[in-house]
Design an enzyme around this catalytic site. Structure first.
Site, PDB file in Angstrom:
ATOM      1  N   SER A 205       5.719  43.428   2.400  1.00 23.95           N
ATOM      2  CA  SER A 205       7.318  43.050   3.265  1.00 23.95           C
ATOM      3  C   SER A 205       8.110  44.636   2.627  1.00 23.95           C
ATOM      4  CB  SER A 205       7.107  42.041   2.061  1.00 23.95           C
ATOM      5  OG  SER A 205       9.183  41.462   2.750  1.00 23.95           O
ATOM      6  N   ASP A 366       6.155  35.895  11.657  1.00 27.20           N
ATOM      7  CA  ASP A 366       5.731  35.049  10.924  1.00 27.20           C
ATOM      8  C   ASP A 366       6.088  33.647  10.406  1.00 27.20           C
ATOM      9  OD1 ASP A 366       7.236  36.935   9.641  1.00 27.20           O
ATOM     10  OD2 ASP A 366       5.595  38.161   9.108  1.00 27.20           O
ATOM     11  N   HIS A 401       5.044  34.541   5.950  1.00 24.84           N
ATOM     12  CA  HIS A 401       5.018  36.529   5.587  1.00 24.84           C
ATOM     13  C   HIS A 401       4.575  36.417   4.589  1.00 24.84           C
ATOM     14  CE1 HIS A 401       7.140  40.015   5.443  1.00 24.84           C
ATOM     15  NE2 HIS A 401       8.519  39.645   4.376  1.00 24.84           N
TER      16      HIS A 401
END
Length: 423
Positions: A205, A366, A401
């Protein structure tokens, strides 16, 4: 006579017995083959500690009770923040202040902060202790430890201050100047401890944005010597994603999940990191991202949108002066991202009231990162193949995610990349 295929459990047992005979490391891999691994977690994972000086003037009396009492955990457990009624103090003490003279960000007056446990793969944690989902690269760390990796020996961590953002060329950031120097030292020490083997960097991320900024900050000769492979798992693309804009307009819903996002909106708008990942024209073009009955805003319209949100004029100038530049890391890189999950790509505030939750228009991605933004990022990173430097993109169906580093099918793909990089 029929031939019966051995079960997975039997195969695992046989592998374990063979490893004992051949004195392998845990998990079936020769420990001598290990390259050190450094984990760089997502936005909500690094912990922050604070210390209040005499210069701190609290807006509420209880917010100053820890003044002069040394370091305390400012952001480690959101349940405690709510239970101890510390959320208003948290909101104030987490704020950043933009200094137009320095063109840089600093802490709220009288507040000192630090990121504890730098260097440890156990130095970052989930902030929600009621959640049973092992976020913050915990599953990746556990899988590596099963293979024989050990914290401080072959396994390390590089947490950062998530409020700040890796600076674009020409923009100062004292926090990141210090952080990049610490990461460089950590990489060198990790390599030296492991027979001068280059390291594998694994980032998730916002950690992907952070570590890519670090790699591009280093001299080319240095990165070729010390970096074996860069593993980017759902990294924050420079081209941006809509979630950043939604948090900017209506407040973040993920920092303290049980607190209404509007209560944290003003704090969120002071972070440098909130402005670095705004949807960019490179990926979003002229398509409106924010829709109202009176006016629509695209990625070209921040000069109108940001002031409408009440952002500081000097901050708006800094944002608008950013020249988006994407340089491939020029080290072997694998990029993994989920696909096939409903992801917001437009928000609708019909009356132009940003104090209410918007309607959302969805596309592919995502769940957080818009897939067309991901593909634009992939295109830029793949340019390093022209210099015969490996780059690979792995799209994982139905991986969200956050859960891409948790779910078995996607976690296995992440681990396969790390193990392949070890050879």
């Amino acid at each position: 006579m029929a031939i019966v295929s051995p079960s997975a459990d039997l195969v695992a047992l046989l592998t374990f017995l063979i490893c004992l005979i051949h004195r392998c490391g845990a998990g079936g891999y020769d420990a001598e083959l290990y390259h050190p691994v450094i984990l760089v977690p997502g936005f909500t994972c690094p912990n922050l500690e604070a210390r209040l000086t005499n210069a701190y003037a609290p807006s509420l009396p209880r917010c100053g009770e820890l003044k002069g009492k040394g370091w305390f955990p400012l952001w480690k457990n959101t349940t405690d923040l709510v239970r101890q009624d510390y959320v208003p103090c948290f909101e104030e003490q987490m704020r950043l202040v933009y200094d137009p003279v320095l063109n840089d960000y600093r802490n709220f007056p009288g507040v000192e902060t630090c990121v504890p446990d730098f260097g440890s793969a156990h130095g970052f944690t989930s902030k929600n202790d009621s959640s049973r989902i092992p976020t913050c690269l915990v599953r990746v760390r556990e899988e590596l430890e099963l293979l024989g990796y050990r914290d401080g020996d072959t396994l390390f961590g590089a947490p950062y201050d998530p409020r700040h953002a890796p600076p674009l060329p020409g923009q100062p950031s004292q926090v990141y100047s210090d952080y990049f120097a610490r990461v460089k030292d950590l990489v060198e020490r990790a390599s030296e401890k492991n027979q001068n083997k280059p390291v594998i960097l694994v980032a998730h991320s916002f950690g992907g944005k952070v570590i890519l900024g670090f790699v591009n900050w280093t001299p080319m000769a240095w990165r070729k010597k010390f970096i074996k492979h860069l593993v980017l798992v759902s990294p924050t693309p420079p081209e941006g994603f809509l979630g950043v804009l939604t948090s900017l307009t209506s407040g973040p819903s993920f920092l303290v999940p049980s607190v209404p996002p509007l209560l944290l909106r003003q704090m969120w708008r002071t972070f440098a990191s909130t402005l670095l990942s705004l949807p960019s024209p490179m990926a979003f073009g002229h398509r409106p991202t924010v829709i109202t009955n009176h006016k629509n805003y695209s990625a070209y319209d921040y000069k109108d949108l940001l002031p409408a949100l009440g952002l500081n004029t000097e901050v708006v100038k800094r944002v608008l002066s950013m020249q988006l530049r994407i340089d491939p890391p020029m080290v072997p890189t694998t990029y993994l991202n989920g696909v096939g999950v409903k992801t917001p790509e437009q928000v609708v505030y019909r009356e132009g009231n940003f104090d209410v939750a918007p309607e959302k228009v969805y596309g592919d991605g995502d769940g957080t990162m818009n897939f067309f933004s991901v593909l634009a990022f992939v295109k830029e990173l793949s340019r390093q193949q022209q210099a015969n430097i490996p780059f690979k993109f792995v799209a994982i169906a139905n991986a969200t995610h956050s859960d891409i580093v948790v779910q078995e099918h996607s976690l296995k793909k992440v681990m396969d990349v790390i193990l392949e990089a070890n050879h």
